[in-house]
Design a protein around this motif. Structure first.
Motif, mmCIF file in Angstrom:
data_model
loop_
_atom_site.group_PDB
_atom_site.id
_atom_site.type_symbol
_atom_site.label_atom_id
_atom_site.label_comp_id
_atom_site.label_asym_id
_atom_site.label_seq_id
_atom_site.Cartn_x
_atom_site.Cartn_y
_atom_site.Cartn_z
ATOM 1 N N GLU A 125 21.861 -5.952 76.952
ATOM 2 C CA GLU A 125 23.210 -6.107 77.854
ATOM 3 C C GLU A 125 24.142 -4.515 77.504
ATOM 4 O O GLU A 125 24.386 -4.043 78.507
ATOM 5 N N LEU A 126 24.309 -4.324 76.428
ATOM 6 C CA LEU A 126 25.199 -3.156 76.255
ATOM 7 C C LEU A 126 24.401 -1.733 76.689
ATOM 8 O O LEU A 126 25.217 -1.125 77.157
ATOM 9 N N ALA A 127 23.175 -1.616 76.085
ATOM 10 C CA ALA A 127 22.488 -0.484 76.495
ATOM 11 C C ALA A 127 22.337 -0.411 78.453
ATOM 12 O O ALA A 127 22.347 0.912 78.651
ATOM 13 N N ALA A 128 22.253 -1.642 78.906
ATOM 14 C CA ALA A 128 22.025 -1.589 80.435
ATOM 15 C C ALA A 128 23.420 -0.913 80.968
ATOM 16 O O ALA A 128 23.629 -0.205 81.996
ATOM 17 N N MET A 129 24.694 -1.421 80.358
ATOM 18 C CA MET A 129 25.937 -1.060 80.824
ATOM 19 C C MET A 129 26.100 0.371 80.780
ATOM 20 O O MET A 129 26.535 1.187 81.559
ATOM 21 N N THR A 130 25.447 0.846 79.639
ATOM 22 C CA THR A 130 25.601 2.309 79.332
ATOM 23 C C THR A 130 24.756 3.283 79.793
ATOM 24 O O THR A 130 25.482 4.388 80.082
ATOM 25 N N THR A 131 23.617 2.907 80.319
ATOM 26 C CA THR A 131 22.622 3.729 80.985
ATOM 27 C C THR A 131 22.314 3.380 82.361
ATOM 28 O O THR A 131 21.831 4.323 83.024
ATOM 29 N N GLY A 132 22.568 2.143 82.597
ATOM 30 C CA GLY A 132 22.495 1.707 84.205
ATOM 31 C C GLY A 132 20.994 1.687 84.576
ATOM 32 O O GLY A 132 20.520 1.427 85.457
ATOM 33 N N LEU A 133 20.088 1.622 83.278
ATOM 34 C CA LEU A 133 18.592 1.204 83.463
ATOM 35 C C LEU A 133 18.350 -0.230 82.989
ATOM 36 O O LEU A 133 18.847 -1.051 82.272
ATOM 37 N N PRO A 134 17.154 -0.915 83.763
ATOM 38 C CA PRO A 134 16.686 -2.340 83.145
ATOM 39 C C PRO A 134 16.304 -1.844 81.743
ATOM 40 O O PRO A 134 15.667 -0.875 81.505
#
Length: 403
Positions: free
Chosen positions: A179-188
């Motif tokens: 969840e945190l990485a998707a919010m940061t990068t915009g990637l699935p």
């Protein structure tokens, strides 16, 4: 950077279609009849699944007029167009982050390393996000979209939830990394245990291609094990499976960080070997490299430490062979640098502890640099993309690359 108008979904809407594409991806190029045979599906199912994949550009048909049989259509080969989509894989260790950009066939196009100044989630995410941005720029230069990001960390990782339950090396508990990485990068984002991710890469693109069952045992900072049973990577009901490092092989052995005694990891991990070499020799070696150096120099006590480590690893592998009967066990990891010191002991202990025909298991070594661990993370992202209906978990509302 360019960005697509929306995240493109993979045009395989059934498990059979995903299976067909995966078969071509890992074992192709293949004719349709070969795909049907290897996937265990009908020719009609293969024809139905292949058509939209070719139309969408994920599969390419190589027409070979010379291969035309006496009757009927030519047996054309079907292969994956690796350049149709790109993926990013990130492997987090205790002191650095490794990132790779791969194509759809998981071939590494670019690799980057960045040091890890701190291990808290915020610091790790910041460094990982910067690394991902660099790789997105590389992808933009190729004019191909990035379809997913895979992240691999050690420890207890719940892939279904995208949560790192416990990572002893990072000292993390219950971190919602996907969840945190998707919010940061915009990637699935797909998050998985690092050994399990490496196992996915080996299953599809390495030593496990075409095998129904195999195990990948990693030796180094920890002792890990990825399992493939009936063609599927075993994750366990709660995200924990294949913890060979915590198989107790000596009840009177040293205390493990898990709280038990005599675990394989407490005897054969790098830190355990260093501690035992110090105790046995009185030399304050700094790391596993120096410990192995003493053993290679014949210093009294050092070789015995590696003998015990090899015995523990061999018994652990035999436990896997006895329980699951894999066709092959692949030993890898940074600990292979000292493999000559305990190889004979691994083989002897395995032969002694393996029951009956389990001893016929093909045990082999396969050195894999850290780039390959990041490639494993990319492989999980490819897997999620292909099996999006069942396995892909998109975190956050943004499904496109940042502009």
């Amino acid at each position: 950077m360019s960005s697509p108008s929306a995240a493109e979904s993979f045009p395989a809407h059934t498990s059979a279609a995903s299976q067909i594409f995966t078969t071509v991806l890992s074992q192709g190029p293949l004719t349709r009849s070969e795909v049907a045979r290897r996937a265990g599906l009908s020719a009609a199912a293969v024809t139905k699944a292949v058509r939209p994949l070719i139309e969408a550009g994920y599969l390419v048909e190589d027409v070979d007029e010379d291969a035309r049989p006496a009757l009927g259509r030519p047996a054309n080969l079907v292969r994956v167009d690796g350049g149709r989509a790109l993926f990013i894989g990130v492997k987090v260790t205790g002191d650095k982050i490794i990132g790779v950009l791969t194509d759809l066939c998981c071939r590494i196009l670019v690799a980057r390393y960045v040091p890890l100044a701190a291990r808290d989630p915020k610091a790790v995410l910041g460094s990982a996000a910067e690394l991902v941005r660099e790789l997105l720029i590389e992808a933009d230069g190729l004019g191909v979209r990035v379809a997913g990001l895979g992240m691999a960390v050690s420890g207890d990782v719940d892939r279904a939830e995208g949560v790192v339950r416990y990572s002893p090396f990072l000292e993390w508990r219950d971190v919602p990394l996907a969840e945190l990485a998707a919010m940061t990068t915009g990637l699935p984002v797909t998050v998985d245990n690092d050994v399990r991710a490496l196992t996915v890469a080996e299953q599809w693109f390495g030593a496990g291609v075409g095998l129904s069952g195999f195990a990948l045992v990693t030796v180094g900072a920890g002792i890990g094990c990825g399992l493939v049973v009936h063609g599927k990577v075993v994750a366990g009901a709660h995200g924990v499976a294949g913890e060979i490092g915590h198989v107790a092989v000596d009840p009177a052995g040293p205390r493990c960080h898990c709280g038990n005694r005599g675990c394989v990891e407490a005897i054969a991990s790098d830190d355990a070997i260093v501690r035992q070499v110090r105790a046995a020799t009185g030399v304050q070696v700094a790391d596993a490299v120096e410990a192995a150096g003493l053993a290679h120099d014949g210093v009294a006590g050092a070789r015995e430490v590696y003998a015990r480590a090899g015995d523990a690893i061999g018994r652990g592998i035999a436990t896997v062979a006895n329980l699951l009967g894999p066709e092959r066990v692949v030993i890898s990891g940074e600990g292979l640098a000292a493999y000559d010191l305990f190889a004979d002991h691994i083989r002897d202990a395995f032969a002694t502890a393996a029951f009956g025909s389990a001893a016929r298991c093909d045990v082999q070594t396969r050195p894999l640099p850290f780039d390959e661990w990041a490639r494993g993370a990319a492989a999980t992202a490819i897997q999620s993309f292909i099996r999006s209906d069942a396995n892909q978990h998109l975190r956050g509302a943004a499904l496109t690359q940042p502009a």
